[in-house]
Design a protein around this motif. Structure first.
Motif, PDB file in Angstrom:
ATOM      1  N   VAL A 182       0.753  -1.267   0.127  1.00 55.93           N
ATOM      2  CA  VAL A 182       0.024  -0.016  -0.137  1.00 55.93           C
ATOM      3  C   VAL A 182       0.918   1.117  -0.059  1.00 55.93           C
ATOM      4  O   VAL A 182       0.092   2.364   0.054  1.00 55.93           O
ATOM      5  N   GLU A 183       2.099   1.414   0.057  1.00 58.23           N
ATOM      6  CA  GLU A 183       3.072   2.377   0.280  1.00 58.23           C
ATOM      7  C   GLU A 183       2.854   3.066  -0.948  1.00 58.23           C
ATOM      8  O   GLU A 183       2.656   2.545  -2.324  1.00 58.23           O
ATOM      9  N   GLY A 184       2.505   4.594  -0.977  1.00 57.23           N
ATOM     10  CA  GLY A 184       2.354   5.475  -2.101  1.00 57.23           C
ATOM     11  C   GLY A 184       1.029   5.278  -2.761  1.00 57.23           C
ATOM     12  O   GLY A 184       0.894   5.696  -3.857  1.00 57.23           O
ATOM     13  N   LYS A 185       0.041   4.822  -2.243  1.00 58.73           N
ATOM     14  CA  LYS A 185      -1.087   4.581  -2.628  1.00 58.73           C
ATOM     15  C   LYS A 185      -2.275   5.393  -1.815  1.00 58.73           C
ATOM     16  O   LYS A 185      -3.429   4.528  -1.711  1.00 58.73           O
ATOM     17  N   GLY A 186      -1.967   6.326  -1.058  1.00 64.45           N
ATOM     18  CA  GLY A 186      -2.763   7.170  -0.321  1.00 64.45           C
ATOM     19  C   GLY A 186      -3.051   6.456   1.243  1.00 64.45           C
ATOM     20  O   GLY A 186      -3.940   6.861   1.784  1.00 64.45           O
ATOM     21  N   PHE A 187      -2.173   5.591   1.568  1.00 60.27           N
ATOM     22  CA  PHE A 187      -2.107   5.116   2.891  1.00 60.27           C
ATOM     23  C   PHE A 187      -0.959   5.487   3.538  1.00 60.27           C
ATOM     24  O   PHE A 187       0.200   5.893   3.231  1.00 60.27           O
ATOM     25  N   TRP A 188      -1.054   5.893   5.085  1.00 57.72           N
ATOM     26  CA  TRP A 188      -0.059   6.358   5.987  1.00 57.72           C
ATOM     27  C   TRP A 188       0.207   5.490   7.041  1.00 57.72           C
ATOM     28  O   TRP A 188      -1.021   5.215   7.498  1.00 57.72           O
ATOM     29  N   ILE A 189       1.299   5.288   7.477  1.00 57.70           N
ATOM     30  CA  ILE A 189       1.479   4.908   8.941  1.00 57.70           C
ATOM     31  C   ILE A 189       1.468   5.751   9.900  1.00 57.70           C
ATOM     32  O   ILE A 189       2.205   6.659   9.814  1.00 57.70           O
ATOM     33  N   ILE A 190       0.680   5.531  10.796  1.00 55.01           N
ATOM     34  CA  ILE A 190       0.418   6.491  12.066  1.00 55.01           C
ATOM     35  C   ILE A 190       0.768   5.989  13.120  1.00 55.01           C
ATOM     36  O   ILE A 190       1.148   6.586  14.120  1.00 55.01           O
ATOM     37  N   HIS A 191       1.170   4.584  13.502  1.00 51.98           N
ATOM     38  CA  HIS A 191       1.597   3.691  14.542  1.00 51.98           C
ATOM     39  C   HIS A 191       2.199   2.620  14.291  1.00 51.98           C
ATOM     40  O   HIS A 191       1.595   2.131  13.151  1.00 51.98           O
ATOM     41  N   LYS A 192       2.937   1.793  14.961  1.00 56.69           N
ATOM     42  CA  LYS A 192       3.372   0.501  14.531  1.00 56.69           C
ATOM     43  C   LYS A 192       2.311  -0.668  14.381  1.00 56.69           C
ATOM     44  O   LYS A 192       2.415  -1.421  13.557  1.00 56.69           O
ATOM     45  N   SER A 193       1.036   0.047  14.937  1.00 56.01           N
ATOM     46  CA  SER A 193      -0.180  -0.976  14.816  1.00 56.01           C
ATOM     47  C   SER A 193      -1.204  -0.736  13.780  1.00 56.01           C
ATOM     48  O   SER A 193      -2.206  -1.302  13.697  1.00 56.01           O
ATOM     49  N   TYR A 194      -1.126   0.571  13.147  1.00 52.41           N
ATOM     50  CA  TYR A 194      -1.884   1.057  12.271  1.00 52.41           C
ATOM     51  C   TYR A 194      -1.429   1.813  11.107  1.00 52.41           C
ATOM     52  O   TYR A 194      -0.448   2.403  11.036  1.00 52.41           O
ATOM     53  N   ILE A 195      -2.217   1.297  10.116  1.00 54.55           N
ATOM     54  CA  ILE A 195      -1.953   1.835   8.521  1.00 54.55           C
ATOM     55  C   ILE A 195      -3.437   2.306   8.153  1.00 54.55           C
ATOM     56  O   ILE A 195      -4.334   1.516   8.005  1.00 54.55           O
ATOM     57  N   VAL A 196      -3.502   3.544   7.728  1.00 55.43           N
ATOM     58  CA  VAL A 196      -4.723   4.292   7.520  1.00 55.43           C
ATOM     59  C   VAL A 196      -4.803   4.515   5.993  1.00 55.43           C
ATOM     60  O   VAL A 196      -3.640   4.944   5.409  1.00 55.43           O
ATOM     61  N   ASN A 197      -6.031   4.530   5.604  1.00 55.11           N
ATOM     62  CA  ASN A 197      -6.357   5.026   4.151  1.00 55.11           C
ATOM     63  C   ASN A 197      -6.822   6.715   4.363  1.00 55.11           C
ATOM     64  O   ASN A 197      -7.695   6.785   5.316  1.00 55.11           O
ATOM     65  N   THR A 198      -5.900   7.590   3.902  1.00 54.97           N
ATOM     66  CA  THR A 198      -6.205   8.879   4.312  1.00 54.97           C
ATOM     67  C   THR A 198      -7.504   9.298   3.409  1.00 54.97           C
ATOM     68  O   THR A 198      -8.094  10.488   4.225  1.00 54.97           O
ATOM     69  N   ALA A 199      -8.255   8.702   2.745  1.00 56.41           N
ATOM     70  CA  ALA A 199      -9.513   9.229   2.051  1.00 56.41           C
ATOM     71  C   ALA A 199     -10.534   9.034   3.145  1.00 56.41           C
ATOM     72  O   ALA A 199     -11.490   9.558   2.773  1.00 56.41           O
ATOM     73  N   PHE A 200     -10.100   8.085   4.304  1.00 55.62           N
ATOM     74  CA  PHE A 200     -11.351   7.951   5.116  1.00 55.62           C
ATOM     75  C   PHE A 200     -10.816   8.336   6.464  1.00 55.62           C
ATOM     76  O   PHE A 200     -11.752   8.039   7.374  1.00 55.62           O
TER      77      PHE A 200
END
Length: 238
Positions: A182-200
């Protein structure tokens, strides 16, 4: 076919922007249809009548129903998180007050063709990325989801939980393997336990975020600086 709406009470701005969009479409052999609205009310009524758009260039300083109000109604009343919104304004001070609407970008007037093209290229790239499949294993079976269905990933021990608008799935795996897809596809790592879709993501706080379904997730100290820089870059491109 992509449908793009332009909403601005300045006829000249609408005409210039429409010409830029159609010129971009011709140059890249894309099927793009445009529709112009001169008030927020006209645009919102069209949306209520199921006139769907993939992208909206939306002026903030409209009479009566302004661009920010229209954006909030799209996200909150219509519950539509997929329409891309690009705000346009002559005032830069608006830029950092638009997180709740989750715009794709913010452009300053007078509009610059190079920056409009950059936004269109980003929109096309994200549209293509959103149809990319995410693959995972359950036992000997290979399963998939589309990226634009996924709200966020959560690590739960040796399992990865995947949250969408309609369900929760889980599989054995590691977050580093998720990130590779998912890297570079609108997702960000915010925590070692969470990767979020910034669209949501509906609200960004210093130490947490709120998703459009109301879920709150922590931002660990390790990622706060990077997220702040990403947000500043996104809203200062205009």
């Amino acid at each position: 076919m992509k449908r793009i709406a332009i909403c601005d009470d300045e006829i000249g701005t609408c005409s210039d922007l429409e010409n830029m969009i159609l010129g971009f479409a011709n140059q890249h052999a894309l099927q793009i249809e445009t529709e112009v609205f001169y008030s927020g009310e006209m645009l919102y009524h069209a949306l209520l009548e199921q006139c769907l758009f993939d992208l909206i260039f939306l002026d903030i300083q409209l009479f009566q129903l302004d661009g920010i109000q229209v954006g909030k109604q799209i996200r909150e009343q219509l519950r539509n998180d997929k329409i891309g919104i690009v705000y346009i304004s002559s005032k830069e001070t608006y830029a950092m007050s638009l997180f709740q609407v989750r715009p794709l970008d913010f452009l300053l007037k007078p509009l610059n063709r190079e920056k409009v093209v950059a936004v269109l290229e980003l929109f096309i790239r994200l549209s293509e990325a959103n149809k990319i499949e995410f693959y995972y294993h359950i036992g000997k079976s290979i399963c998939k989801l589309y990226l634009d269905e996924i709200y966020y990933f959560a690590c739960n021990g040796r399992k990865v939980e995947v949250y969408t608008s309609s369900e929760q799935r889980e599989f054995y795996g590691a977050m580093r393997e998720v990130w590779k897809q998912v890297e570079g596809k609108g997702f960000w790592i915010i925590h070692k336990s969470y990767i979020v879709n910034t669209a949501f993501v509906s609200i960004f706080h210093y130490d947490s975020i709120q998703m459009t379904d109301g879920t709150c997730l922590p931002i660990s100290q390790k990622y706060r600086k990077a997220i702040k820089e990403n947000l500043m870059e996104r809203y200062q491109r205009g």
